[in-house]
Design an enzyme around this catalytic site. Sequence first.
Site, short mmCIF file in Angstrom:
data_model
loop_
_atom_site.label_atom_id
_atom_site.label_comp_id
_atom_site.label_asym_id
_atom_site.label_seq_id
_atom_site.Cartn_x
_atom_site.Cartn_y
_atom_site.Cartn_z
N ALA A 69 10.72 -3.49 -7.39
CA ALA A 69 9.96 -2.30 -7.74
C ALA A 69 9.41 -1.65 -6.48
CB ALA A 69 8.83 -2.65 -8.69
N ASP A 70 9.16 -0.37 -6.57
CA ASP A 70 8.50 0.35 -5.50
C ASP A 70 7.57 1.37 -6.13
OD1 ASP A 70 8.39 0.72 -2.52
OD2 ASP A 70 8.72 2.78 -3.17
#
EC number: 3.6.1.9
Length: 188
Positions: A69-70
Amino acid sequence: MIPKIILASKSPRRQDLLRLMDMDFEVVLKEVDESYPAGLTPREVAVYIARKKAEAFDESITDEVVLTADTIVCIDGQILGKPETADHAVEMLQTLSGKVHQVITGVCLLYKHRYNSFFDVSEVFFRKLSDQEIRSYVAEYNPLDKAGSYGIQERIGLIGIERIDGSYTNVVGLPTEKLYAQLVNLNN
């Protein structure tokens, strides 16, 4: 049944969220260059970096799901990353103070050499914060590891956020509602 998850994140907040979801996971980290091509929209940037993180695992994973995830903070089309210094953190929070911004989390699931990328967007409404509130928060919490220089679960989030349109867990760093829906449909 959801396979074991390899969480490619050192974020204690993401780990806490997966624990609260009763997910079986292990943290495995790989260094990844988080640069991205110019011209991408903020949503595209978040998904691009999440996928780039997942690609680092493509050759080494067997039956697990790699979760990457970012999370980015965006105001007026400008991406606010992680601050480089305490002064930079103060500057970012001053920019967010009294305004609405977006928190965008790009997520990528790598399972059996297939990539499933998605994102979530939450709008966050900050009240006008005093310089004292901002400086005190930065000094006490040292938010250099947080996009936009704040954690919603920390004091500045508790006293500064008037409301959120969208997912709370997305602002924490992982849109658990969308993630769960994707995980239960991995084999479809």
